[in-house]
Design an enzyme around this catalytic site. Structure first.
Site, PDB file in Angstrom:
ATOM      1  CB  CYS A  74      -1.930  -5.172   6.131  1.00  0.00           C
ATOM      2  SG  CYS A  74      -1.606  -3.566   6.857  1.00  0.00           S
TER       3      CYS A  74
ATOM      4  CD  GLU B  72      -1.401   0.012   3.640  1.00  0.00           C
ATOM      5  OE1 GLU B  72      -1.914  -1.023   4.075  1.00  0.00           O
ATOM      6  OE2 GLU B  72      -1.696   1.149   4.027  1.00  0.00           O
TER       7      GLU B  72
ATOM      8  CG  HIS C 172      -1.960  -8.203  10.307  1.00  0.00           C
ATOM      9  ND1 HIS C 172      -0.913  -7.837   9.504  1.00  0.00           N
ATOM     10  CD2 HIS C 172      -2.626  -7.054  10.613  1.00  0.00           C
ATOM     11  CE1 HIS C 172      -0.939  -6.517   9.322  1.00  0.00           C
ATOM     12  NE2 HIS C 172      -1.965  -6.026   9.990  1.00  0.00           N
TER      13      HIS C 172
END
Lengths: 384, 144, 357
Positions: free
Chosen positions: C119, C87, C242
């Site tokens: 992400c 990103e 994550h």
């Protein structure tokens, strides 16, 4: 080598003091130097104008520069030719002029070296100066104007175990000599310790190891000896050149100025030379040239300089009485023409600066960048 | 000065991958590849992948920064020797006080120039001190 | 497992990590922006990685991809797809994937594209790679997650938004260092974090990024796959989630029934911050750096907007010889050098008029 029997003489000289000439453009500077040289030669009658210029093509773009300069000198209809060979442009122009005269294509040539370095701030100017180096290899990177010389200086210091202070005597000698040069940009003395502790610009190079950014123009009139109109100041005995590796990284020894070595070989050895103007854009180049010319053993030149061997009182040839590129200044394409003016004035006895007084032979050396090309000119005093 | 797009583009692959040229006549290797061999003049050249590790033979910390490079100041330039092939290139990820000749360096791809926020970004090889991997990690195979 | 899953025909042949050299300590950010220490202490992040001024998500991807190639030991031209998940693309329009592919010698006969899913784009690339390889369309594909994560100065995001890259080469089961046993993806339209076109910095829903976004998607994805496969948390040697900070992955792992022993080896954010598209996948790379044959690994990346993938991998005998073929994550961790906030603003081009990237 040209075996023509024609002799080529310098009969006029002109030089503008090197400075940040903000009010003056390329043509203004060329005009001043050109008119001085023509006046000394006693005649405006020339059949060729040759202009040596380099950085001006990037600083204040003007192509076919020699024709425009000829026109601004009022020399309408004259034949004109621009010569560009980076920092060696001046001697490249001399090579051209001498061939024209020796081949009897021309009998009187006005040779002007001119360059502007202050049309832009230093940042963009350093980018332009990078183009003196090989833009397909070294100058692909942001090496600036001093990066390659700095790499070579560090190599030299480590290879020959020469300390920083010893290397500082070169700029100190240059500044001492420039004090008496009427057209020097930096006519003041500098102590070696000051050189060493000055602002670093590309370590180990400090501000005082490097040439200043200044504008200038110098000119000479060259004539065929058989058809002399003016009084001869010096004879051009020979001018020779050679190309070399595009990058010092390609040389077996990066410190080997092989283009200068080749040019020297082509000259067929050196007789006794009394005065030499070397190309010291950075101190390291001046020292490497001394060693290439056989005037010092490898790794020994800096020590000899520090001992005063090449000064007016020294035993060796007088080196850079002008103050060199370091202190007289180095307006890229004009520099060699300054050297021609200075050495011919020394040989003619009209030089106001540093000299020994008995000089009979002079040598001018120039290299572009770290030696992409090198040129040597030999000048001789005119007897009688 | 604005960098020419085609000038950069046509040489991008050797710049990205550290591909040199070997002369088929004299056998010498140079980088970056040229039109003809700088040693013997032959234009019979073949591509050769250079190893990514070399030795720093000389370096300079450049404070008189050319162009719009204040972001990268001071610029550090090195003379790198890779198995006898010498390359002048910028160094990266290193502070001036960490430099010394003899330092082992390795090639990485970084931005070379980015002179405006509307123009092209050019990338190419720079060198940095090798990672202190200690496990034979990062050894170059010369294949990739 | 009752039926053969297509993904089980594939595995990871090479993995590569990249973390830039510079680190910005949390207390520097708090000092400059007037945060109380409590603001960052709860994040369980010590410092964050900062890229050099001559780096961007593309150059970092090239190094991670190079490391993956060293481990895979495949001819780059055999790779037929390069997915670049980020990103923080240096170009809004112009693929980074072609630059990476060209630099690594993968071009010209290859697919190449940049993916965007906050992400999770790198992980989408990994799933797509698995599909392309398992279908027989190609032998090898490369999936990359790389970010020089943007955060507005003074925003809480600034504490963690960092820089790093990771790359994987997916190939046939034979010769792989770890084989994909099962994969799963769970996405919904949940706007917890976004960046509008032509805006330099993302915005977020603060607490909204937690339960409805991060926790809901990861828990759904992991639970559903465990249910499908019949595995229990205790079957796994490693569990990687994550890592927007050092706190969420521990909390989500514990809620799912995993222990700190399983979570900690793949927890990289406490040392380098949140590398966005590289975050959980860098954790996987670190786990592979030390894994033993037979180990079972669960990895669950997450991306805002929102979605989560879960991967179950079984480590093979091939892992050991590959581990030493390229620098490990910890080698990059070890070359850390801290900088202050002033240098950070310059390195991140916050101070200049140059493009952010």
């Amino acid at each position: 080598m040209n075996d023509s029997m024609v002799k080529v003489y310098i009969t006029g000289t002109g030089a503008v003091k090197i400075a940040r000439h903000y009010p003056l453009g390329v043509r203004d500077l060329a005009f001043q130097a050109g008119k001085q040289a023509l006046a000394e030669s006693g005649s405006d009658n020339v059949d060729f104008v040759i202009v040596a210029s380099s950085l001006s093509y990037l600083q204040a773009p003007q192509l076919d520069l020699a024709s425009y300069i000829a026109s601004s000198l009022g020399l309408h209809g004259v034949r004109a030719l621009s010569v560009e060979a980076g920092e060696s442009s001046g001697l490249a122009a001399l090579e051209t002029a001498v061939s024209l005269i020796k081949s009897q294509e021309a009998s009187r040539v006005l040779l002007i070296g001119v360059d502007k370095m202050t049309e832009h701030p230093s940042g963009p100017t350093y980018v332009m100066l990078q183009a003196l180096y090989d833009t397909e290899s070294d100058a692909y990177y942001n090496i600036g104007h001093a990066g390659i010389a700095a790499l070579l200086m560090r190599l030299y210091m480590e290879k020959y175990e020469v300390d920083r202070l010893t290397l500082a005597y070169w700029p100190a000698m240059m500044h001492m000599h420039a004090k008496n040069n009427p057209h020097a940009m930096l006519p003041f003395a500098v102590a070696p310790e000051k050189v060493m502790t000055a602002m670093p610009i590309a370590e180990p190079i400090t501000l005082l190891d490097a040439y200043p950014l200044g504008d200038g123009a110098a000119a000479i009139v060259l004539e065929n000896g058989d058809e002399l109109e003016g009084r001869p100041l010096a004879e051009i005995e020979s001018v020779i050149s050679a190309t070399g590796m595009p990058s010092p990284a390609l040389r077996e020894d990066p410190l080997d100025l092989e283009s200068l070595r080749t040019a020297l070989g082509r000259l067929g050895g050196l007789e006794k030379i009394d005065v030499i103007e070397l190309h010291d854009s950075f101190s390291i180049y001046g020292l490497l040239e001394l060693e290439t010319l056989g005037l010092a053993e490898k790794g020994e030149s800096a020590k000899l300089v520090a001992e005063g061997y090449f000064s007016a009182e020294g035993e060796g040839p007088l080196v850079n009485p002008s103050g060199g590129l370091k202190a007289r200044g180095h307006p890229i394409g004009a520099t060699d023409v300054y050297k021609l003016v200075e050495v011919s004035r020394i040989l003619a006895g009209t030089w106001q600066g540093v000299k020994r007084g008995d000089e009979e032979t002079g040598m001018i050396v120039s290299i572009n960048a770290a030696g992409s090309s090198s040129r040597i000119a030999l000048l001789r005093k005119v007897k009688g | 000065m604005t960098r020419s797009l085609p000038v950069w583009w046509r040489r991008r692959i050797p710049r990205y991958r550290l591909i040199g040229a070997r002369c088929k006549e004299c056998g010498k290797i140079h980088y970056p590849p040229r039109t003809s061999c700088p040693y013997c003049g032959s234009n019979s050249l073949e591509e050769v992948q250079l190893p990514r590790r070399g030795i720093l033979e000389s370096y300079s910390v450049i404070y008189s920064v050319p162009g719009d490079n204040r972001l990268n100041a001071p610029i550090i330039v090195g003379l790198v020797n890779i198995n006898g092939v010498r390359i002048v290139a910028e160094l990266t990820d290193v502070l001036p006080g960490e430099l010394s000749t003899g330092l082992e360096v390795e090639a990485v791809v970084r931005k070379i120039s980015e002179t405006s926020d509307t123009g092209i970004i050019t990338y190419g090889v720079k060198f940095r001190p090798v990672l202190g991997a200690g496990s034979g990690a990062g050894q170059d195979t010369g294949e990739a | 497992m009752t039926q053969e899953r297509p993904e089980s025909r594939t595995g990871i042949h090479g993995w590569g990590a990249y973390v830039p050299r510079w680190r910005l300590p949390m207390e520097e950010i708090a000092r400059v922006w007037g945060w109380p220490p409590h603001q960052y202490k709860g994040l369980n992040v010590k410092e964050k990685s900062v890229d050099s001024p001559d780096e961007d998500s593309t150059t970092m991807a090239i190094e991670a991809g190079y490391n993956a190639l060293l481990r895979a030991k495949v001819d780059p031209s055999e790779i037929k797809a390069v997915f670049f998940g980020s990103e923080s693309k240096p170009y809004a329009v112009k693929p980074s994937a072609t630059i990476v592919a060209e630099a690594l010698g993968i071009t010209p006969v290859t697919m190449a594209s940049d993916l965007e899913f906050a992400c999770r784009a790198g992980s989408e690339g990994l799933r797509a790679s698995i599909g392309l390889v398992s279908s027989g369309m190609m032998k090898y594909a490369m999936a990359i997650g790389s970010d020089t994560a943007q955060a507005e100065p003074g925003d809480v995001l600034e504490f963690t938004a960092s820089s790093g890259a990771v790359a994987f080469i997916v190939g046939p089961r034979e010769g792989a260092a770890a084989v994909f046993e099962a994969t799963y993806t769970y996405v919904t339209d949940t706007p917890d974090f976004w960046r509008r076109a032509l805006k330099p910095y993302p915005r977020h829903g603060e607490g909204f990024t937690g339960e409805p976004a991060y926790f809901h998607h990861i828990m759904s994805s992991v639970k559903n796959l465990l249910e499908e496969t019949g595995y229990k948390p205790s079957d796994f040697k490693y569990a990687v989630f994550h890592q927007p900070n050092g706190k969420f992955p521990v909390r989500v792992g514990k809620r799912l029934g995993f222990t700190m022993e399983q979570i900690e080896p793949g927890l990289v954010t406490p040392f380098i911050g949140n590398t966005y598209n590289a975050s959980a996948l860098l954790g996987l790379a670190r786990v592979l750096d030390r894994a033993d044959p037979g180990d079972l690994i669960l990895v669950a990346p997450f991306g805002s907007g929102a979605g989560s993938d879960t991967y179950i991998l079984r480590v093979t005998e091939a892992v050991k010889e590959k581990q030493g073929l390229a620098p490990r994550f910890d080698d990059y961790l070890a070359r850390r050098k801290t900088i202050d906030y002033a240098l950070y603003t310059r390195y991140r081009k916050i101070l200049t008029m140059l493009p952010r990237g």
